[in-house]
Design an enzyme around this catalytic site. Structure first.
Site, PDB file in Angstrom:
ATOM      1  N   MET A   1       5.106  13.712  -4.963  1.00 58.11           N
ATOM      2  CA  MET A   1       4.446  14.967  -4.905  1.00 58.11           C
ATOM      3  C   MET A   1       5.297  16.127  -4.393  1.00 58.11           C
ATOM      4  SD  MET A   1       2.838  12.044  -3.829  1.00 58.11           S
ATOM      5  CE  MET A   1       2.296  11.989  -2.216  1.00 58.11           C
ATOM      6  N   GLY A   2       5.210  17.240  -4.494  1.00 60.78           N
ATOM      7  CA  GLY A   2       6.145  18.376  -4.026  1.00 60.78           C
ATOM      8  C   GLY A   2       6.000  18.493  -2.683  1.00 60.78           C
TER       9      GLY A   2
ATOM     10  N   HIS B   1       2.290   7.103  -6.224  1.00 62.28           N
ATOM     11  CA  HIS B   1       2.542   8.281  -7.337  1.00 62.28           C
ATOM     12  C   HIS B   1       3.910   7.881  -8.303  1.00 62.28           C
ATOM     13  CE1 HIS B   1       3.731  12.637  -8.568  1.00 62.28           C
ATOM     14  NE2 HIS B   1       2.281  12.613  -8.104  1.00 62.28           N
TER      15      HIS B   1
ATOM     16  N   LYS C   1      -6.270  18.148 -11.271  1.00 60.29           N
ATOM     17  CA  LYS C   1      -6.011  19.213 -10.209  1.00 60.29           C
ATOM     18  C   LYS C   1      -6.548  20.542 -11.155  1.00 60.29           C
ATOM     19  CE  LYS C   1      -1.970  17.057  -8.879  1.00 60.29           C
ATOM     20  NZ  LYS C   1      -2.031  16.831  -7.332  1.00 60.29           N
TER      21      LYS C   1
ATOM     22  N   CYS D   1      -0.624  21.392  -3.294  1.00 54.26           N
ATOM     23  CA  CYS D   1      -0.016  20.829  -4.530  1.00 54.26           C
ATOM     24  C   CYS D   1       1.482  21.330  -4.647  1.00 54.26           C
ATOM     25  CB  CYS D   1      -0.928  20.777  -5.680  1.00 54.26           C
ATOM     26  SG  CYS D   1       0.263  19.897  -7.062  1.00 54.26           S
TER      27      CYS D   1
END
Length: 401
Positions: A318-319, A314, A71, A105
């Protein structure tokens, strides 16, 4: 003897935010050709992270061979009224020459406020000697506001603490996040529910018809029932990521969801935006053992959620997908709400939900209300943590961008 181009140095900070890691840049520190969107910027970030890598390891870069660690973030002082910093996120593919700018993200959102302070992008007059600094972030990818509450000690960002986050080995200081107006409720459901329905049906070649909740909150997400896929909702990464046939089927479902959400015009276009939409499957609570060995009891959670990012299950959550979980759980009739029991009833939103993911549990709260027959979500809140891992300069061969 041939002459090869030298490497250049670019100031950068390598940070963990939530259960992700990324390389953070100030916009003005980038080479001039990379200060605006385009091939030069993408080529630079690909080289920094070490992509594309046919070996899938990103050995020749700062990535670590997973979507959670491949990222990049670009920060700049905001000129937008009511905001302190502009935050642009790039999801760098591992084995392809692709940087996906289509979404945010949520995990790295926790690092934006602390990083902006470290980079000198925040007026020092706004940073108290101790307490909490409220940093107002403009998320440029999706045009949304995020408010980060950053702990301050002795005039500096406090990074150490006792806040434990499942999926992160060591405790750190808590960073509370508020995702403001994460879903736009327009006419007939509008962008929150692109089809104006709480539950849709996807007709996927080779798989058949599947019930799905298609929602755009935090990040566009396709929610499915785990049972319909032959899963229990207690799966860990090894159960899915080693199954090429399963991953191909799930990607075909994601592509069909993207088409039905209007995010792409043709199924083949899904490969050009691997970051969005996310695909997740849900199930009612059940006992399971998290990847750390921690035992999660059904009585301690409201539902199970497993989500895929960049074609892989994942390792945590993921937020941004957690935002989608919170919003969907709050609204009666979605698959997420039904998996959580659905007992709140018409007109009553679930204020918060605790869900089980592969690494443990996470609580997320949503402020939702039924207004004139339409659901409106004003804020989603959750807590993460962040820490500077390294700062200095990255080196990149100058002929790569």
């Amino acid at each position: 003897m041939p002459r090869f181009a030298p490497q250049i140095k670019i100031p950068a900070i390598y940070m963990r935010g939530g259960t992700s890691k990324g390389v953070f840049f100030r916009l003005q520190d980038l080479p001039e050709s990379a200060r605006q969107p385009g091939p030069a910027r993408d080529a630079l970030l690909l080289r920094v992270l070490g992509s594309p890598d046919p070996y899938g390891k990103q050995i020749d870069g700062l990535g670590n061979g997973s979507s959670s660690t491949s990222k990049a973030v670009i920060l700049s002082q905001s000129t937008r009224t009511g905001h302190d910093v502009d935050y642009l996120f790039g999801q760098v593919a591992i084995d392809q020459s692709v940087v996906d700018w289509s979404g945010n993200c949520g995990n790295l959102s926790a690092a934006v406020g602390p990083c902006a302070i470290h980079m000198g992008l925040i007026d020092t007059a706004r940073i108290a000697q101790s307490g909490v600094a409220t940093i107002r972030i403009w998320q440029a990818n999706i045009g949304k506001s995020i408010v980060a509450h950053v702990p301050i000690s002795d005039g500096q960002v406090q990074e150490t603490g006792d806040f434990a986050l499942d999926g992160v080995t060591f405790p750190a200081a808590e960073v509370a996040l508020e995702f403001v107006d994460p879903a736009d409720a327009g006419e007939g459901g509008g962008a929150m529910f692109p089809t104006a329905r709480l539950v849709d049906e996807l007709d996927v070649p080779g798989t058949g018809r599947l019930a799905a909740t298609l929602i755009n909150a935090g990040i566009p997400t396709v929610f499915l029932n785990a049972h319909d896929l032959g899963y229990t909702g207690t799966e860990l990464q090894a159960a899915i990521n080693g199954d090429a046939t399963a991953l191909a089927r799930l990607e075909a479902i994601r592509a069909q969801g993207a088409l039905q959400m209007g995010l792409i015009q043709h199924l083949g276009d899904a490969a050009t935006r691997p970051h969005t939409p996310k695909l997740a499957f849900v199930a009612p609570p059940a006992d399971y053992t998290a990847s750390s060995g921690k035992r999660i009891k059904a009585g301690d959670i409201d539902l199970l959620v497993r989500a895929l990012s960049m074609g892989q299950l994942h390792h945590a959550m993921m937020g941004t997908a957690a935002v989608a979980v919170g919003v969907a759980a709050a609204i009666p009739g979605t698959l997420v709400n039904l998996a959580a029991g659905g007992e709140c009833g018409d007109g009553f939103a679930r204020p918060s939900v605790r869900f089980g993911h592969p690494s443990g549990t996470l609580r997320v709260g949503a402020q939702a209300a039924l207004v004139d027959g339409q659901w409106q979500v004003t804020k989603v809140a959750m807590s993460r943590s962040a820490r500077v891992l390294m700062e200095g300069q990255v080196r990149v061969p100058v002929d790569n961008f």
